[in-house]
Design a protein around this motif. Structure first.
Motif, short mmCIF file in Angstrom:
data_model
loop_
_atom_site.label_atom_id
_atom_site.label_comp_id
_atom_site.label_asym_id
_atom_site.label_seq_id
_atom_site.Cartn_x
_atom_site.Cartn_y
_atom_site.Cartn_z
N GLU A 2 0.84 -1.19 0.00
CA GLU A 2 0.00 0.00 0.00
C GLU A 2 0.88 1.24 0.00
O GLU A 2 1.93 1.28 0.61
CB GLU A 2 -0.89 0.01 1.24
CG GLU A 2 -2.03 -0.96 1.15
CD GLU A 2 -2.99 -0.75 2.30
OE1 GLU A 2 -3.23 0.40 2.67
OE2 GLU A 2 -3.48 -1.75 2.82
N LYS A 4 0.94 5.10 1.15
CA LYS A 4 0.27 6.06 2.03
C LYS A 4 0.71 7.46 1.63
O LYS A 4 1.89 7.72 1.38
CB LYS A 4 0.62 5.80 3.49
CG LYS A 4 0.05 4.48 3.98
CD LYS A 4 0.32 4.31 5.44
CE LYS A 4 -0.29 2.99 5.90
NZ LYS A 4 -0.09 2.77 7.31
N ILE A 73 -11.27 1.67 -8.22
CA ILE A 73 -10.79 1.54 -6.86
C ILE A 73 -11.03 0.09 -6.42
O ILE A 73 -11.88 -0.60 -6.97
CB ILE A 73 -11.48 2.52 -5.89
CG1 ILE A 73 -12.99 2.28 -5.84
CG2 ILE A 73 -11.18 3.95 -6.28
CD1 ILE A 73 -13.69 3.08 -4.77
N SER A 74 -10.29 -0.32 -5.43
CA SER A 74 -10.42 -1.70 -4.97
C SER A 74 -11.72 -1.87 -4.18
O SER A 74 -12.30 -0.90 -3.69
CB SER A 74 -9.22 -2.08 -4.10
OG SER A 74 -9.27 -1.35 -2.89
N GLU A 76 -11.92 -3.22 -1.31
CA GLU A 76 -11.62 -2.88 0.08
C GLU A 76 -11.78 -1.38 0.33
O GLU A 76 -12.35 -0.97 1.34
CB GLU A 76 -10.20 -3.32 0.42
CG GLU A 76 -9.80 -3.05 1.85
CD GLU A 76 -8.36 -3.47 2.14
OE1 GLU A 76 -7.85 -3.07 3.19
OE2 GLU A 76 -7.78 -4.20 1.32
N THR A 77 -11.29 -0.56 -0.61
CA THR A 77 -11.43 0.89 -0.47
C THR A 77 -12.90 1.30 -0.52
O THR A 77 -13.34 2.14 0.27
CB THR A 77 -10.65 1.60 -1.59
OG1 THR A 77 -9.28 1.19 -1.54
CG2 THR A 77 -10.73 3.11 -1.43
N ALA A 78 -13.66 0.71 -1.43
CA ALA A 78 -15.09 1.02 -1.51
C ALA A 78 -15.80 0.63 -0.23
O ALA A 78 -16.67 1.37 0.26
CB ALA A 78 -15.70 0.30 -2.71
N LYS A 80 -14.44 0.46 2.78
CA LYS A 80 -14.02 1.39 3.83
C LYS A 80 -14.78 2.71 3.74
O LYS A 80 -15.20 3.27 4.75
CB LYS A 80 -12.52 1.65 3.76
CG LYS A 80 -11.68 0.51 4.27
CD LYS A 80 -10.20 0.84 4.20
CE LYS A 80 -9.35 -0.31 4.67
NZ LYS A 80 -7.92 -0.01 4.59
N VAL A 81 -14.96 3.23 2.53
CA VAL A 81 -15.70 4.48 2.35
C VAL A 81 -17.15 4.30 2.77
O VAL A 81 -17.71 5.14 3.49
CB VAL A 81 -15.60 4.95 0.88
CG1 VAL A 81 -16.56 6.09 0.60
CG2 VAL A 81 -14.18 5.38 0.55
N CYS A 84 -17.34 4.02 6.57
CA CYS A 84 -17.12 5.32 7.21
C CYS A 84 -18.38 6.17 7.15
O CYS A 84 -18.77 6.80 8.14
CB CYS A 84 -15.95 6.03 6.54
SG CYS A 84 -15.59 7.64 7.23
#
Length: 172
Positions: A2, A4, A73-74, A76-78, A80-81, A84
């Motif tokens: 990853e 950052k 986007i991955s 996992e990112t979707a 997480k968004v 949140c």
């Protein structure tokens, strides 16, 4: 692996966000246009500039590979968004439910005062003006945190427990 985003790799990001926010504010508040109009204008400019670059590259016989996977986007990112956003909405709903129940009078008073101040602010200034002022404040906070020499250190008050002892079990 990853990647950052750190303050050392993107020092101009608050300035870019501030410029974009200024353009959004000008378009929405000064010209009295809607966000839909702004999004359409941005897409038209992007489409025309990409078309001009495409014609220029074709004239110069430059082959530019277009990989649509770079725009995705991955999962996992979707996730997480979405999580949140769900947590934020859930926390807000929970605070308002507890405040409305009347069990916590301090929370009720705080929620009432904050909502009243937001109502007054909404009557005094447009939503675009409030959002633009918030953008300036956030950008100033980010810039000042990056300019301070101890920007990487954690503030001392975060290392303390409520009883005044340090988190490592050490005394004052």
């Amino acid at each position: 692996m990853e990647h950052k985003i750190t303050a050392t790799r993107k020092p101009g990001m608050p300035l870019v966000i501030l410029i974009c926010g200024s353009l959004v504010y000008y378009h929405c508040a000064v010209r009295n246009s809607s966000m839909v109009s702004l999004i359409c204008d941005v897409l038209i400019v992007l489409l025309c500039s990409l078309a001009v670059l495409g014609m220029l590259f074709r004239q110069m016989n430059i082959c530019v590979p277009v990989d649509p996977l770079e725009w995705q986007i991955s999962q996992e990112t979707a996730n997480k968004v979405a999580a949140c956003m769900a947590n934020t909405v859930g926390a807000t709903e929970s605070v308002l439910r507890v405040a409305a129940s009347g069990h916590d009078k301090k929370l009720f008073l705080k929620a009432t005062v904050v909502l009243y101040l937001l109502s007054v602010l909404g009557r005094a200034a447009s939503g675009a003006t409030v959002a633009y002022a918030a953008l300036w404040i956030i950008s100033l906070i980010f810039c000042s945190s990056k300019l301070s020499p101890d920007a990487t250190r954690q503030p001392q008050y975060l290392n303390r427990k409520r009883d005044g002892t340090k988190t490592g079990g050490q005394e004052n």
